[in-house]
Enzyme design. Structure first.
Site, short mmCIF file in Angstrom:
data_model
loop_
_atom_site.label_atom_id
_atom_site.label_comp_id
_atom_site.label_asym_id
_atom_site.label_seq_id
_atom_site.Cartn_x
_atom_site.Cartn_y
_atom_site.Cartn_z
N GLU A 467 0.85 -1.14 -0.36
CA GLU A 467 0.06 0.10 0.00
C GLU A 467 1.31 1.69 0.09
O GLU A 467 1.68 1.52 -0.69
CB GLU A 467 -1.12 0.27 1.33
CG GLU A 467 -1.97 0.18 1.08
CD GLU A 467 -3.28 0.71 2.47
OE1 GLU A 467 -4.11 1.85 1.85
OE2 GLU A 467 -3.20 -0.52 2.74
N GLU A 744 -2.68 0.90 13.51
CA GLU A 744 -3.42 1.30 12.58
C GLU A 744 -4.83 0.75 13.44
O GLU A 744 -5.54 2.20 13.29
CB GLU A 744 -3.19 0.26 11.18
CG GLU A 744 -4.69 1.10 10.60
CD GLU A 744 -4.83 0.22 9.18
OE1 GLU A 744 -5.35 0.48 8.06
OE2 GLU A 744 -3.99 -1.25 8.80
#
Length: 879
Positions: A467, A744
């Site tokens: 990502e 996260e």
């Protein structure tokens, strides 16, 4: 003693090869005079330190971004500058500042004689490709007075001259919206050259240009072939100029980098270290191809380059239950590992990187398909250099890791043979915090390390899996925190230029900048996504507040208007969001592992609040730029959106519907309530936090706001209980689990040491670390109260059992610092205010504010109970 210092040009850390021909100047002042304020300044500029010319005294109190007084710089022009000042002490002029140098890069497309060249064999890329080497030889017959290399690439490049690597930049030219803007770098290379035959070369690998990019397994985002452009300009002692440029006469070859990818890693065969360069008698060199290329796309950097900034040794060597050897560097970081190794030719040493261990083994599942693996093949016996210690560190990749699994190591493994090299944009650290609670100090350190790992040329969401994208929402919620910790205006200016280029003047910005499109649900190509699209408004606003530079607003105002128009269209004729998909309060801890958008606060409420708030901010920006009609239009849009919010989300009894931490935080911080409604809303927010067990019940949207919303309304102890909670979900739960960066998810690692089962789990995401902004402003009490912190608000709100806290921040005017201590009924505070600045000081006994000027100040009081007064202004209250 008064003297200016830190003379700066625009927002550059290194004003060398800049792209502005009239760079504005800023400076700080060091003085012993309390309450000192500048009243005038004088600038001297010249081609060298012996030819400085004055541009006259200017009566002004301004120290920041003052106009360039001379004619515009020409391409390549180098100028020395210094400044002196007068102050309100009625004395004579100060001493002159140290001389600072600025040098322009190639300011015009016509300055480029070079061509963009590529190897003739470089065809469509379907997998990780070898790096190419492109080079030529040239002759020098005299002494070199100066030499500059200007270079860029389609891909990641490393330049070398006569076998020496040029400069310290990594991952050059960095990642921009390549079809709109391609950065070039400028290097001083006079010391690299020698009389006689010289070899100049570039090694270029896939990088962002054609490598793996994004989480939908795409390659070749920008093109199918790597290429390089370079222009070496040499001036001899007689002033004669020679130019060696990339063109069709160069040659191409293969070197030791067999494959290189930002996600997958690098494979390096040291037996081929000398291959592929011109001048080495290689028969394998082939011609190059000159491509069509528009040199008008080439731009000088706005911010600092990516470089190695720190090195860490191995902390522990572990053996896993399966018998694997793992190195623990003790810190989750971003960069690579440098090794020193001796062994037989052809021996393969393999390094696999990951952020965590899971039940004693390397935790690679969160990487998804990213391999994060480097392989080094030894040169070793039978080759020139037989038996020598070999050193290797990859050039064309970076990894997110704390742990490295080593296989294939020849002989006994020595931990001193391995060094973790920390890599990120070389931003200047400007903000610091510490307090009496060690866990909060570790939390703050985790925030800093999370920022370092994700500010790698663009502000990425995560640095390890497939990502690593510039998500707009992540940066939007973290920008204020980032601007305290590091000097980010140049870095952010580049990203905002890409945002503007990708967005255009119609519609929302992309979700990620630079843009990487998504083909799979739930991601439409250009969605209206509240909090994410609002980065077009709120990030430049933060930069304006931090620097006082209206250019951030001027450049982004068309994009602000375009975003708000798109958001209003999506809301429909009644200006109410109802249908569709948005991220909303992303990663609310109540959301299931594989449904991170399933928040307790509906996304429609989030979108309505952001529309009202961002339109208000954009209205202020337009007014500052003299766009009065646009300002009035945006103000009316904000008013209407606020009215809709109040109608649909505030019940008759004044309670939010639904009554979540995020809904109250948004309503309180975004100015959606009337002043008389605030105390009751604050109480209800505190009750909601208590009902949630003083645990986090917010995601990306609510988390940056909830502690401010509490302390603004006097609910200080509730804010501290939320901050100091250690049970999951909380900010400190990861600390109890040994985290060294921000996660996260609130539960990226479960209490039993198992990684969260969701397929989106990172252990290095900075967004939820935005609470550090509140720690700076409210726990320590150091907050801006005016543009560029020219006025400070010093209002610490002690609580949570803390006995002391401190913060310091290098403002554009100089360092401001606060430290407070309390015990046995007494409270003491020390404060440093930079020259040219003032501060309003509120002590926790509830007494009236004390106004002070620059200098060092001390305060004492004996409060029986700390007054829980508001901590900082609403976000929209600053100019």
């Amino acid at each position: 003693m008064t003297a200016p210092s830190a003379l700066r040009f625009e927002h550059h850390e290194e004003p060398f090869g800049i792209g502005e021909d009239r760079p504005r100047l800023s400076w700080q002042v060091r003085t012993d005079a309390p309450g000192w304020v500048q009243t005038a300044y004088e600038l001297e500029l010249g081609p060298d330190t012996t030819s400085l010319a004055s541009y006259g005294r200017v009566d002004s109190a301004e120290q920041l971004l003052q106009p360039w007084p001379a004619r515009p710089l020409a391409s390549r022009e180098r100028v020395a500058a210094r400044v002196r000042v007068w102050g309100n002490d009625d004395g004579g002029p100060s001493d002159w500042s140290p001389v600072a140098w600025v040098e322009a890069g190639l300011l015009n497309a016509a300055d480029w004689q070079a061509s963009m060249i590529r190897p003739s064999w470089d065809e469509d890329s379907t997998s990780d490709e070898p790096a190419s080497r492109l080079s030529t030889t040239f002759e020098l017959d005299g002494a070199v007075a100066s030499a500059r290399l200007y270079a860029s690439a389609h891909g990641i490049y490393v330049a070398s001259i006569n076998g020496r690597r040029v400069g310290q930049d990594l991952l050059a030219p960095g990642w921009t919206s390549y079809h709109h803007r391609l950065r070039y770098q400028t290097y001083d290379v006079a010391d690299y050259l020698r009389p006689g035959t010289n070899v100049i070369g570039f090694e270029v690998a896939d990088g962002w240009w054609r490598g793996n990019l994004g989480f939908q397994e795409k390659r070749n985002k920008y093109g199918y072939r790597t290429a390089v452009i370079g222009q070496l300009e040499i001036t001899d002692a007689q002033g004669r100029l020679s130019v060696i440029s990339t063109d069709g006469a160069w040659q191409a070859g293969r070197g030791p980098v067999l494959s290189a990818d930002l996600y997958n890693g690098e494979t390096y065969d040291a037996r081929l270290a000398d291959a592929g360069w011109a001048g080495h008698g290689s028969r394998s060199l082939e011609p190059v191809v000159a491509e069509d290329f528009n040199t008008a796309l080439l731009v000088a950097p706005d911010g600092p380059p990516v470089r190695a900034t720190e090195e860490l040794p191995v902390q522990e060597v572990l053996t896993t239950p399966s018998g694997k050897t793992i190195l623990d560097f003790g810190q989750n970081l971003v960069g690579h590992v440098r090794i020193r190794v001796r062994g037989e030719a052809g021996t393969e040493v393999v390094l696999r990187h990951a952020e965590v261990l899971e039940h004693g083994e390397l935790g690679v599942r969160p990487l998804r398909v990213a391999r994060q693996t480097d392989t080094y093949i030894l040169r070793g016996t039978g080759v020139r250099g037989s038996g020598a210690v070999e050193q290797y560190s990859p050039e064309f990749t970076v990894h997110g890791f704390r742990y490295v699994e080593v296989s294939g190591w020849p002989g006994e493994l020595d931990p001193e043979a391995f060094t973790a090299v920390v890599v990120h944009s070389e931003l200047k650290r400007t903000g610091f915090f510490e307090c009496s609670e060690p866990m909060l100090n570790q939390l703050h350190a985790n925030v800093v390390w999370g920022m370092r790992g994700n500010f790698v040329d663009v502000p990425t969401d995560c640095p390890q899996r497939n990502e690593r994208l510039g998500w707009t929402g992540d940066f939007q919620v973290f920008a204020s925190t980032a601007s305290f910790l590091y000097r980010i205006p140049g870095f952010t200016a580049s990203w905002l230029k890409d945002l503007a280029a990708e967005q255009g003047t119609d519609g929302p910005p992309p979700l990620v900048v630079p843009e990487v499109t998504f083909d799979k649900p739930p991601f439409p190509t250009r969605p209206v996504m509240a909090a994410w699209g609002d980065a077009a408004v709120l990030v430049p606003w933060v930069l304006y507040q931090q620097t006082g530079d209206r250019e951030f607003l001027r450049r982004q105002l068309p994009g602000m208007a375009a975003w708000l128009a798109a958001a209003a269209d999506a809301a429909g004729p009644e200006l109410r969001f109802e249908q569709g998909f948005q991220f909303g309060d992303w990663l609310d801890p109540a959301a299931p592992p594989n449904d991170p958008g399933a928040a307790r606060t509906p996304w429609q409420l989030v979108a309505q609040a952001y529309l009202a708030y961002s339109a208000s901010i954009a209205s202020q920006a337009a007014a500052l730029l003299g766009e009065d009609s646009e300002s009035l239009r945006l103000r009316e849009l904000s008013r209407q959106a606020r009215t809709v919010f109040r109608k649909h989300y505030i019940a008759d009894d004044g309670q939010l519907q639904p009554a979540t931490q995020t809904s109250y935080a948004l309503a309180l911080r975004f100015g959606l309530l009337e002043p008389e409604e605030h105390p009751a809303a604050g109480e209800r927010l505190a009750e909601t936090v208590a009902a949630d067990g003083y645990r986090i019940a917010t995601g990306f949207v609510g988390t940056p706001l909830v502690t401010d919303a509490l302390s603004d309304e006097g609910q200080v102890e509730a804010a501290y209980r939320l901050l100091l909670q250690t049970e999951c979900p909380s900010w400190l739960y990861p600390v109890t689990m040994g985290a060294t960066t921000i996660w996260e998810r609130w539960d990226s690692m479960l209490p039993d040491g198992t990684i969260n089962p969701g397929d989106m789990t990172s252990f290095n995401h900075y967004a939820l670390g935005a609470v550090a902004d509140w720690m700076h402003r409210t726990v320590a009490g150091l907050a801006p109260a005016g543009l560029a912190s020219r006025k400070l608000l010093v209002r610490p709100l002690p609580g949570g059992g803390l006995t002391w806290a401190a913060a310091r921040h290098e403002t554009p005017y100089g360092e401001a610092a606060v430290r407070w201590e309390h015990g046995a009924g007494s409270f003491t505070l020390s404060l440093t205010v930079p020259a040219g600045c003032t501060a309003s000081v509120y002590l926790p006994d509830g007494s009236e504010a004390v106004e002070v000027g620059s200098g060092t100040h001390s305060f004492n009081c004996e409060p029986e109970v700390f007054a829980g007064t508001a901590g900082t202004p609403q976000l929209s209250a600053l100019p």
